[in-house]
Design a protein around this motif. Sequence first.
Motif, PDB file in Angstrom:
ATOM      1  N   LYS A  98       0.848  -1.191   0.000  1.00 49.60           N
ATOM      2  CA  LYS A  98       0.000   0.000   0.000  1.00 49.60           C
ATOM      3  C   LYS A  98       0.882   1.238   0.000  1.00 49.60           C
ATOM      4  CE  LYS A  98      -2.053   1.291   3.788  1.00 49.60           C
ATOM      5  NZ  LYS A  98      -2.963   1.404   4.958  1.00 49.60           N
ATOM      6  N   LYS A  99       0.548   2.183  -0.847  1.00 44.99           N
ATOM      7  CA  LYS A  99       1.284   3.438  -0.870  1.00 44.99           C
ATOM      8  C   LYS A  99       0.898   4.264   0.349  1.00 44.99           C
ATOM      9  CE  LYS A  99       0.329   6.583  -4.007  1.00 44.99           C
ATOM     10  NZ  LYS A  99       0.276   7.326  -5.292  1.00 44.99           N
ATOM     11  N   ILE A 150       8.283   7.059  -8.331  1.00 43.72           N
ATOM     12  CA  ILE A 150       9.583   7.014  -7.656  1.00 43.72           C
ATOM     13  C   ILE A 150       9.571   7.999  -6.481  1.00 43.72           C
ATOM     14  CG2 ILE A 150      12.053   7.535  -7.913  1.00 43.72           C
ATOM     15  CD1 ILE A 150      11.829   6.569 -10.802  1.00 43.72           C
ATOM     16  N   GLY A 151      10.037   7.522  -5.336  1.00 42.55           N
ATOM     17  CA  GLY A 151      10.030   8.333  -4.128  1.00 42.55           C
ATOM     18  C   GLY A 151       8.881   8.010  -3.189  1.00 42.55           C
ATOM     19  N   ASP A 152       7.896   7.230  -3.683  1.00 39.22           N
ATOM     20  CA  ASP A 152       6.771   6.848  -2.822  1.00 39.22           C
ATOM     21  C   ASP A 152       7.237   5.924  -1.700  1.00 39.22           C
ATOM     22  OD1 ASP A 152       4.988   8.298  -4.281  1.00 39.22           O
ATOM     23  OD2 ASP A 152       4.164   6.595  -5.400  1.00 39.22           O
ATOM     24  N   ARG A 153       6.629   6.090  -0.547  1.00 36.27           N
ATOM     25  CA  ARG A 153       6.878   5.186   0.576  1.00 36.27           C
ATOM     26  C   ARG A 153       5.797   4.112   0.559  1.00 36.27           C
ATOM     27  NH1 ARG A 153      10.021   6.677   4.783  1.00 36.27           N
ATOM     28  NH2 ARG A 153       8.502   5.994   6.367  1.00 36.27           N
ATOM     29  N   ILE A 154       6.231   2.847   0.517  1.00 34.74           N
ATOM     30  CA  ILE A 154       5.320   1.721   0.357  1.00 34.74           C
ATOM     31  C   ILE A 154       5.351   0.855   1.611  1.00 34.74           C
ATOM     32  CG2 ILE A 154       4.797  -0.327  -1.023  1.00 34.74           C
ATOM     33  CD1 ILE A 154       6.199   1.026  -3.363  1.00 34.74           C
ATOM     34  N   THR A 155       4.175   0.501   2.083  1.00 31.92           N
ATOM     35  CA  THR A 155       4.064  -0.373   3.261  1.00 31.92           C
ATOM     36  C   THR A 155       3.824  -1.802   2.808  1.00 31.92           C
ATOM     37  OG1 THR A 155       3.107   1.432   4.560  1.00 31.92           O
ATOM     38  CG2 THR A 155       2.832  -0.803   5.416  1.00 31.92           C
ATOM     39  N   GLU A 156       4.706  -2.709   3.251  1.00 36.69           N
ATOM     40  CA  GLU A 156       4.514  -4.140   2.996  1.00 36.69           C
ATOM     41  C   GLU A 156       3.636  -4.673   4.121  1.00 36.69           C
ATOM     42  OE1 GLU A 156       4.663  -8.161   3.064  1.00 36.69           O
ATOM     43  OE2 GLU A 156       6.028  -7.235   4.509  1.00 36.69           O
ATOM     44  N   ARG A 161       6.552  -3.223   7.275  1.00 36.21           N
ATOM     45  CA  ARG A 161       7.757  -2.459   6.963  1.00 36.21           C
ATOM     46  C   ARG A 161       7.459  -1.430   5.877  1.00 36.21           C
ATOM     47  NH1 ARG A 161      12.428  -2.885  10.125  1.00 36.21           N
ATOM     48  NH2 ARG A 161      14.145  -1.939   9.004  1.00 36.21           N
ATOM     49  N   VAL A 162       8.042  -0.266   6.001  1.00 40.46           N
ATOM     50  CA  VAL A 162       7.889   0.796   4.998  1.00 40.46           C
ATOM     51  C   VAL A 162       9.186   0.901   4.200  1.00 40.46           C
ATOM     52  CG1 VAL A 162       7.463   3.242   4.594  1.00 40.46           C
ATOM     53  CG2 VAL A 162       6.264   2.059   6.444  1.00 40.46           C
ATOM     54  N   VAL A 163       9.091   0.798   2.885  1.00 42.89           N
ATOM     55  CA  VAL A 163      10.261   0.922   2.010  1.00 42.89           C
ATOM     56  C   VAL A 163      10.012   2.050   1.018  1.00 42.89           C
ATOM     57  CG1 VAL A 163      10.890  -1.505   2.233  1.00 42.89           C
ATOM     58  CG2 VAL A 163       9.371  -0.806   0.377  1.00 42.89           C
ATOM     59  N   THR A 164      11.087   2.591   0.502  1.00 44.03           N
ATOM     60  CA  THR A 164      10.989   3.691  -0.468  1.00 44.03           C
ATOM     61  C   THR A 164      11.237   3.156  -1.871  1.00 44.03           C
ATOM     62  OG1 THR A 164      11.785   5.264   1.187  1.00 44.03           O
ATOM     63  CG2 THR A 164      11.886   5.947  -1.120  1.00 44.03           C
ATOM     64  N   LEU A 165      10.367   3.496  -2.804  1.00 41.95           N
ATOM     65  CA  LEU A 165      10.517   3.072  -4.191  1.00 41.95           C
ATOM     66  C   LEU A 165      11.534   3.969  -4.884  1.00 41.95           C
ATOM     67  CD1 LEU A 165       9.281   1.052  -6.270  1.00 41.95           C
ATOM     68  CD2 LEU A 165       7.707   2.866  -6.925  1.00 41.95           C
ATOM     69  N   ILE A 166      12.655   3.383  -5.335  1.00 40.59           N
ATOM     70  CA  ILE A 166      13.720   4.196  -5.933  1.00 40.59           C
ATOM     71  C   ILE A 166      13.850   4.009  -7.445  1.00 40.59           C
ATOM     72  CG2 ILE A 166      15.049   4.209  -3.790  1.00 40.59           C
ATOM     73  CD1 ILE A 166      16.930   2.136  -5.175  1.00 40.59           C
ATOM     74  N   GLY A 167      13.152   3.036  -8.008  1.00 39.86           N
ATOM     75  CA  GLY A 167      13.272   2.806  -9.441  1.00 39.86           C
ATOM     76  C   GLY A 167      12.243   1.821  -9.957  1.00 39.86           C
ATOM     77  N   PHE A 168      12.184   1.732 -11.298  1.00 35.02           N
ATOM     78  CA  PHE A 168      11.253   0.800 -11.945  1.00 35.02           C
ATOM     79  C   PHE A 168      12.022  -0.164 -12.849  1.00 35.02           C
ATOM     80  CE2 PHE A 168       8.127   4.294 -11.200  1.00 35.02           C
ATOM     81  CZ  PHE A 168       7.206   3.551 -10.470  1.00 35.02           C
ATOM     82  N   THR A 169      11.586  -1.424 -12.835  1.00 39.29           N
ATOM     83  CA  THR A 169      12.111  -2.435 -13.748  1.00 39.29           C
ATOM     84  C   THR A 169      11.052  -2.731 -14.805  1.00 39.29           C
ATOM     85  OG1 THR A 169      11.271  -4.190 -12.307  1.00 39.29           O
ATOM     86  CG2 THR A 169      13.547  -3.482 -11.964  1.00 39.29           C
ATOM     87  N   LYS A 170      11.423  -3.503 -15.805  1.00 40.47           N
ATOM     88  CA  LYS A 170      10.477  -3.838 -16.874  1.00 40.47           C
ATOM     89  C   LYS A 170      10.314  -5.347 -16.974  1.00 40.47           C
ATOM     90  CE  LYS A 170       9.457  -2.903 -21.743  1.00 40.47           C
ATOM     91  NZ  LYS A 170       9.958  -2.325 -23.011  1.00 40.47           N
TER      92      LYS A 170
END
Length: 366
Positions: A98-99, A150-156, A161-170
């Motif tokens: 969840k964002k 990018i930069g969103d804080r995501i809750t697992e 745990r809260v992690v920060t999204l730093i990039g996108f893969t394809k």
Amino acid sequence: MFLALREIKHAKIRYLLIGLIMVLISFLVLFVSGLAKGLSSDNASSIQRMNANYIVLDKESDLRLNRSQLSEKKLRDIASYADRNQVTPLTIQMTTVKKEGSSPKLDSTVFAVDPTSFLAPSAVEGKPLQQAQINEAVGDLSLKEDGFQIGDRITEETSGRVVTLIGFTKDQSYSHSPVLHLSLKTWKAMHTGKQDSQHIYNAAALNVNKNEAEQIENHVQGTEVISKGEVLKSIPGYKEEQGSLLMMIIFLFVIAAFVLSVFFYVITLQKVNQFGVLKAIGAKSGYLSRTVVYQVLSLTMVSLIISIILTFTVANLLPAGMPFLLSIPLITGCSILFLTVSVIGSLISLYQVIKIDAVEAIGRAA
């Protein structure tokens, strides 16, 4: 070829109808094939694109990644039979994310890997996993469609745990859900709170030859070394999904063969007298047979070109969320197979042409 094209030009409506049926069948074959390829990619692209040729699992896991458990000690035993750079741990967990600041939850799969290993995915936007600090992650590009940036804080949700999204893969998805790649340090912190604690992994990915893989399986007790293809088949629903679509494609090719056989057989019977006259004035059976084959190939090739254009047009109109994938190898393979089926379907007509008796055919016409 001259006689074949002249006849097609003379009986335009007849051959236009046959061509239309062939376009529809070949379009359906290409569309279902693209759908099967798209569903396969959406279900397991993260495994398909993984830079590993073998996977080590717990022997009692029934070849299922999520059921396998390998201790750090077992991982060290595996690494003792190969170069350390060729062995790396892998942990997988189905979860929801969840964002921060947003209520909707999204199904996702967490892949915990060593950021310095060959399993670390490359980034198409932002930073790659190699540059991630603890509590940072890279996610599949499809997450952007759900509002992640990018930069969103995501809750697992499982660990909180809260992690920060730093990039996108394809093209990184697993079991029809986007993959979120984390470092092993982040994974351990999520589940134990201690970065240096002992941990249980789901698998070990290998970049080794067949002999090294067999050596690991023979010497490390309680493990099983399997190929990526076997891992794909063990993903829940993957084999059944692809099997159903493959059966549909096979039946479409069989139907195409029958339809072409019946059409050209009936047309050949209608032209028995003309073929008899041609034989009487010196035309060989081989020449007349080649005429039939040229007609089949001409109609098939034109139909394929139209159906390929039609398939790409429809693919561009499909919604972004629909798994559909067309590739040059897939189109080439389907086209060659369709041409082969067309020629096979014309064999009954060729036999009919060869056995035509000129005297009998002319007598019947008189």
